[in-house]
Design an enzyme around this catalytic site. Structure first.
Site, PDB file in Angstrom:
ATOM      1  N   HIS A  51       0.917  -1.144   0.563  1.00 33.74           N
ATOM      2  CA  HIS A  51      -0.121  -0.095  -0.298  1.00 33.74           C
ATOM      3  C   HIS A  51       0.742   0.995   0.014  1.00 33.74           C
ATOM      4  O   HIS A  51       0.075   2.346   0.072  1.00 33.74           O
ATOM      5  CB  HIS A  51      -1.346  -0.368   1.316  1.00 33.74           C
ATOM      6  CG  HIS A  51       0.098   0.224   2.778  1.00 33.74           C
ATOM      7  ND1 HIS A  51       0.571  -0.279   3.227  1.00 33.74           N
ATOM      8  CD2 HIS A  51      -0.050   1.343   3.672  1.00 33.74           C
ATOM      9  CE1 HIS A  51       0.798   0.422   4.228  1.00 33.74           C
ATOM     10  NE2 HIS A  51       0.372   1.067   4.673  1.00 33.74           N
TER      11      HIS A  51
HETATM   12  C1  UD1 Z   1      -2.020   5.265   5.975  1.00 35.60           C
HETATM   13  C2  UD1 Z   1      -0.841   5.926   6.330  1.00 35.60           C
HETATM   14  C3  UD1 Z   1       0.191   5.108   6.270  1.00 35.60           C
HETATM   15  C4  UD1 Z   1       0.225   3.110   6.845  1.00 35.60           C
HETATM   16  C5  UD1 Z   1      -1.691   3.114   6.372  1.00 35.60           C
HETATM   17  C6  UD1 Z   1      -1.699   2.096   6.538  1.00 35.60           C
HETATM   18  C7  UD1 Z   1      -0.338   8.473   6.294  1.00 35.60           C
HETATM   19  C8  UD1 Z   1       0.613   9.135   6.126  1.00 35.60           C
HETATM   20  N1  UD1 Z   1      -0.609   7.321   6.028  1.00 35.60           N
HETATM   21  O1  UD1 Z   1      -1.695   5.689   4.508  1.00 35.60           O
HETATM   22  O2  UD1 Z   1       1.182   4.934   6.654  1.00 35.60           O
HETATM   23  O3  UD1 Z   1       0.906   2.281   7.103  1.00 35.60           O
HETATM   24  O4  UD1 Z   1      -2.450   3.748   7.085  1.00 35.60           O
HETATM   25  O5  UD1 Z   1      -3.146   1.256   6.095  1.00 35.60           O
HETATM   26  O6  UD1 Z   1      -0.928   8.837   7.887  1.00 35.60           O
HETATM   27  N2  UD1 Z   1      -9.434   4.957   2.410  1.00 35.60           N
HETATM   28  C9  UD1 Z   1     -10.462   3.721   2.265  1.00 35.60           C
HETATM   29  N3  UD1 Z   1     -11.050   3.622   3.587  1.00 35.60           N
HETATM   30  C10 UD1 Z   1     -10.524   3.821   5.036  1.00 35.60           C
HETATM   31  C11 UD1 Z   1      -9.563   4.680   4.784  1.00 35.60           C
HETATM   32  C12 UD1 Z   1      -8.780   4.369   3.679  1.00 35.60           C
HETATM   33  O7  UD1 Z   1     -11.094   3.590   1.550  1.00 35.60           O
HETATM   34  O8  UD1 Z   1     -10.756   3.473   5.956  1.00 35.60           O
HETATM   35  C13 UD1 Z   1      -9.362   4.361   0.572  1.00 35.60           C
HETATM   36  C14 UD1 Z   1      -8.622   6.460   0.589  1.00 35.60           C
HETATM   37  O9  UD1 Z   1      -9.756   6.069  -0.968  1.00 35.60           O
HETATM   38  C15 UD1 Z   1      -7.923   7.047   0.709  1.00 35.60           C
HETATM   39  C16 UD1 Z   1      -6.966   6.248   0.302  1.00 35.60           C
HETATM   40  O10 UD1 Z   1      -7.085   5.233   0.963  1.00 35.60           O
HETATM   41  O11 UD1 Z   1      -7.794   8.172   0.397  1.00 35.60           O
HETATM   42  C17 UD1 Z   1      -5.645   6.767   1.433  1.00 35.60           C
HETATM   43  O12 UD1 Z   1      -6.163   6.641   2.991  1.00 35.60           O
HETATM   44  P1  UD1 Z   1      -4.866   7.719   3.302  1.00 35.60           P
HETATM   45  O13 UD1 Z   1      -5.397   7.646   5.263  1.00 35.60           O
HETATM   46  O14 UD1 Z   1      -4.682   9.335   3.568  1.00 35.60           O
HETATM   47  O15 UD1 Z   1      -3.625   6.716   3.709  1.00 35.60           O
HETATM   48  P2  UD1 Z   1      -2.734   4.896   3.420  1.00 35.60           P
HETATM   49  O16 UD1 Z   1      -2.716   4.415   2.836  1.00 35.60           O
HETATM   50  O17 UD1 Z   1      -4.151   4.657   4.784  1.00 35.60           O
END
Ligand code: UD1
Length: 342
Positions: free
Chosen positions: A222
């Protein structure tokens, strides 16, 4: 003493769970209410899907958050800014003596910034880890959080060294060990009771003895540097296609990666499954499905032949479990996984 524990994303929840347990145990041992620790668990809502958040609260037996900020996804600035705006309101209303943050996600950084600007001391649990790669958003979050925190609770000696080199006074550094490993060891027996191997068709016989597990590799992916760029993702998938005919690859897919696979039209590389139905994943291929809860994933890690991952935490969890881990990154903030040879 009033403490706010802040958490927001999946890798935070297993790090706050031992803190909540310790506070509850301490409070139960104190005879008068006056000596107890008054704590509030604040969930920023950075992660919000059931299987990225609620299922972890359930598995880790965490109480419902006292306050939920509902911040959700966005660009780094949007997400960080929204957490700051909402968390500031909580601090102004609650006036805690201390804010405790864990890990290195955007919520960690945002809650730290707001607290120190209101002169509320911050304790950072899992301080001092460094990948020395500033293109990783987490590295920026770690550097800023550690620079601003009053109490730095470190997991390992390398973390102490990093902080000392950055000029953090030794008196602020407390080497307490790895809280994520506390969670892992605490939940190990329960994870072994998970029926996930049977549900995924990864048991040969009917009795779940170690010999009856079909050999499989476990994959997570991821990191933006791996999945947000078509070429990088394609390159990794091509390598996986070489491995998959030899051993089934079990792949719970992070929502970010699911989105990117769709965007780049690469879904056909993965055999998608609905694991709420009975699945049969013991055949060759890259078998993908929605993210799993804490206990099911731990169970899959325990029995995997090897793990392929770009996660930080999983590198350490496999080290503790003695499962070989191939880290799909150029750098790691967990050098102990290399010195231990796992
Ligand atoms: C975040 C953390 C990362 C961690 C990861 C674990 C930061 C910068 N990154 O990355 O360090 O390793 O979490 O999971 O804080 N989304 C969903 N459902 C959710 C959450 C996210 O669909 O419940 C999707 C959305 O499209 C979102 C994307 O995932 O835009 C990324 O989510 P985000 O929290 O921005 O970063 P992660 O890649 O999850």
């Amino acid at each position: 003493m009033k403490i706010i524990l802040a958490a927001g994303a999946r890798p935070n929840f297993m790090k706050v769970a031992p803190l909540v347990r310790a506070i509850e145990e301490y409070n139960a041992s104190v005879p008068s209410e006056g000596g107890r620790i008054d704590y509030l668990l604040v969930h920023t809502g950075q992660h919000y899907d059931f299987n990225m958040s609620d299922s972890f609260f359930k598995d880790l037996k965490l109480p419902q958050p006292h306050i939920y900020l509902g911040v959700g996804s966005g660009t780094h600035a949007e997400q960080t800014g929204k957490v700051m705006m909402e968390f500031e309101k909580v601090l102004l209303q609650e006036g805690p003596d201390l804010v405790v943050v864990v890990g290195d996600v955007n919520s960690t950084l945002a809650c730290t910034l707001v607290s120190v600007k209101l002169n509320i001391p911050v304790a950072h649990v899992e301080a001092g880890l460094r990948s020395f790669d500033r293109s990783m958003p987490e590295e920026i979050n770690r550097l800023v959080t550690d620079a601003l925190s009053t109490y730095l609770f470190t997991p390992s000696p390398d973390a102490d060294e990093n902080l000392l080199k950055e000029g953090v006074p030794a008196g602020r550094i407390y080497q307490v060990g790895d809280i994520m490993v506390d969670s892992l060891l605490f939940h190990l027996d329960e994870a072994k009771k998970s029926d996930i191997l049977a549900r995924l068709g990864l048991l040969k016989g009917s009795s779940p003895s170690p010999n009856s597990v079909v050999p499989y590799a476990l994959l997570t992916l991821h990191r933006p540097s791996n999945v947000d760029n078509r070429q990088s993702l394609q390159k990794i998938l091509s390598a996986l296609e070489l491995i998959a005919p030899k051993i089934p690859i079990i792949f719970p897919i992070h929502p970010r990666t699911q989105k990117q696979l769709g965007l780049f039209n690469l879904q056909d590389k993965i055999l998608f499954h609905d694991i709420d139905q009975v699945a049969e994943l013991s055949s060759p291929g890259i078998h993908g499905f929605d993210p799993l809860g804490y206990l099911d994933f731990l169970s899959l890690m325990i029995s995997a032949r090897f793990v392929l991952t770009d996660s930080g935490g999983i590198q350490e969890e496999t080290t503790v479990l003695g499962v070989p881990c191939l880290t799909l990154r150029d750098t790691t903030e967990r050098p102990i996984t290399i010195s231990e040879g796992t």
